[in-house]
Design a protein around this motif. Sequence first.
Motif, short mmCIF file in Angstrom:
data_model
loop_
_atom_site.label_atom_id
_atom_site.label_comp_id
_atom_site.label_asym_id
_atom_site.label_seq_id
_atom_site.Cartn_x
_atom_site.Cartn_y
_atom_site.Cartn_z
N LEU A 117 -73.10 -8.59 53.89
CA LEU A 117 -72.64 -9.70 53.06
C LEU A 117 -71.52 -9.26 52.13
N ARG A 118 -71.67 -8.10 51.53
CA ARG A 118 -70.63 -7.61 50.62
C ARG A 118 -69.32 -7.35 51.38
N ALA A 119 -69.45 -6.84 52.60
CA ALA A 119 -68.25 -6.60 53.43
C ALA A 119 -67.54 -7.91 53.76
N ALA A 120 -68.31 -9.00 53.79
CA ALA A 120 -67.73 -10.32 54.06
C ALA A 120 -67.26 -11.01 52.78
N GLY A 121 -67.31 -10.30 51.66
CA GLY A 121 -66.82 -10.86 50.40
C GLY A 121 -67.84 -11.68 49.63
N VAL A 122 -69.11 -11.54 49.98
CA VAL A 122 -70.17 -12.30 49.31
C VAL A 122 -70.91 -11.39 48.32
N ALA A 123 -71.07 -11.85 47.09
CA ALA A 123 -71.87 -11.12 46.12
C ALA A 123 -73.31 -11.11 46.61
N ALA A 124 -73.90 -9.93 46.71
CA ALA A 124 -75.26 -9.82 47.24
C ALA A 124 -75.96 -8.63 46.62
N ALA A 125 -77.28 -8.75 46.50
CA ALA A 125 -78.10 -7.68 45.95
C ALA A 125 -79.52 -7.85 46.46
N VAL A 126 -80.30 -6.81 46.33
CA VAL A 126 -81.72 -6.91 46.64
C VAL A 126 -82.39 -7.69 45.51
N SER A 127 -83.23 -8.65 45.87
CA SER A 127 -83.93 -9.45 44.86
C SER A 127 -85.18 -8.71 44.40
N GLY A 128 -85.22 -8.34 43.14
CA GLY A 128 -86.36 -7.63 42.60
C GLY A 128 -86.65 -6.36 43.36
N ALA A 129 -87.91 -6.19 43.76
CA ALA A 129 -88.31 -5.01 44.53
C ALA A 129 -88.12 -5.22 46.03
N GLY A 130 -87.46 -6.33 46.43
CA GLY A 130 -87.22 -6.61 47.83
C GLY A 130 -88.48 -7.15 48.50
N PRO A 131 -88.35 -7.43 49.79
CA PRO A 131 -87.19 -7.21 50.65
C PRO A 131 -86.24 -8.41 50.74
N THR A 132 -86.44 -9.45 49.93
CA THR A 132 -85.53 -10.60 49.94
C THR A 132 -84.15 -10.19 49.45
N VAL A 133 -83.13 -10.80 50.03
CA VAL A 133 -81.75 -10.59 49.60
C VAL A 133 -81.31 -11.80 48.78
N LEU A 134 -80.70 -11.53 47.65
CA LEU A 134 -80.07 -12.58 46.84
C LEU A 134 -78.58 -12.58 47.14
N ALA A 135 -78.06 -13.73 47.54
CA ALA A 135 -76.63 -13.89 47.76
C ALA A 135 -76.10 -14.98 46.83
N LEU A 136 -74.90 -14.78 46.34
CA LEU A 136 -74.25 -15.76 45.47
C LEU A 136 -72.88 -16.08 46.06
N PRO A 137 -72.86 -16.78 47.21
CA PRO A 137 -71.59 -17.07 47.88
C PRO A 137 -70.80 -18.16 47.16
N GLU A 138 -69.51 -18.12 47.33
CA GLU A 138 -68.66 -19.17 46.77
C GLU A 138 -69.04 -20.50 47.40
N GLY A 139 -69.28 -21.49 46.57
CA GLY A 139 -69.67 -22.80 47.06
C GLY A 139 -71.11 -22.90 47.52
N GLY A 140 -71.86 -21.81 47.40
CA GLY A 140 -73.25 -21.82 47.80
C GLY A 140 -73.48 -21.82 49.30
N VAL A 141 -72.46 -21.46 50.08
CA VAL A 141 -72.56 -21.47 51.54
C VAL A 141 -72.17 -20.10 52.07
N LEU A 142 -73.02 -19.52 52.92
CA LEU A 142 -72.71 -18.23 53.52
C LEU A 142 -71.60 -18.37 54.56
N PRO A 143 -70.73 -17.39 54.65
CA PRO A 143 -69.66 -17.46 55.66
C PRO A 143 -70.22 -17.26 57.06
#
Length: 290
Positions: free
Chosen positions: A238-264
Amino acid sequence: MTGFRVSVPASTANLGSGFDALGMALGLRDELEFEARADGLVVEVSGEGATVPTDESHLVVRAFREACAQVDVKVSGLRLRCRNAIPHSRGLGSSAAAVVAGVAAAYAFAGRELDTDALQLAAEFEGHADNAAAGMFGGVVVAWTVGTRYRFARLDPHPDVRPVVLVPDVESSTKTTRGLLPATVPHADAAFAAGRSALAVHALTRDPALLVEALDDRLHEPYRQPAWPATSALVTALRAAGVAAAVSGAGPTVLALPEGGVLPAGVDTSGFATRPLPVDLAGVTVAPLG
């Protein structure tokens, strides 16, 4: 009052380098009903985590009992109905939501408004205040301690912050992932984390264009990668695609904060359920049973 209906949101924590310090409430809610009885305990659970204990060891019940003792209110018998929507052991604050719900219900039976003492109760029970403060008060939170007291500041997110969570089927244990963290980190990495966590506060509330850089981390995610390699790979993609992303808490969910709320298009999210969720601004809510 004979009972209360409690609604409590999911939450995501750390938000990159803000380990145990940054949290954000998400628009996915557990709904609970607390009904006073003459005696005995009845616990009914549906939805996520329907196989959890239904006796006094239930996390909501334990938090409720502890909070009742602290605010000096006695509820001898209890019927608890839980309709859970927050996935368990996925890094979305399910345990914090359970604790917050129990504390909020105890305060309601005592006729008290939630306050910093309520957060103290929840954070002590949970072990840290980032998820607890987000679940209790909503929005974006910064949490810290002064001695043994938990403190927090609530912030309103920028309207362009539109989270998407990617939830795998596998679970993760906070205890296990914390065990992977080293006792010390290089000074350069500590300085990197301090800068990025400060930037995350600014990006989340003022300038979301900086989120990709703000959510970068060297403090905990690299060390915990063996616990969830697919999660780590998705964050990297996701980060390579320009999307802000991180592990949510202790995981394993991924939190993404894409522009416009839509993943590329083009990012492989197989193995993960994609769920756009708004930032929850209300936090826990309590209403009398009708």
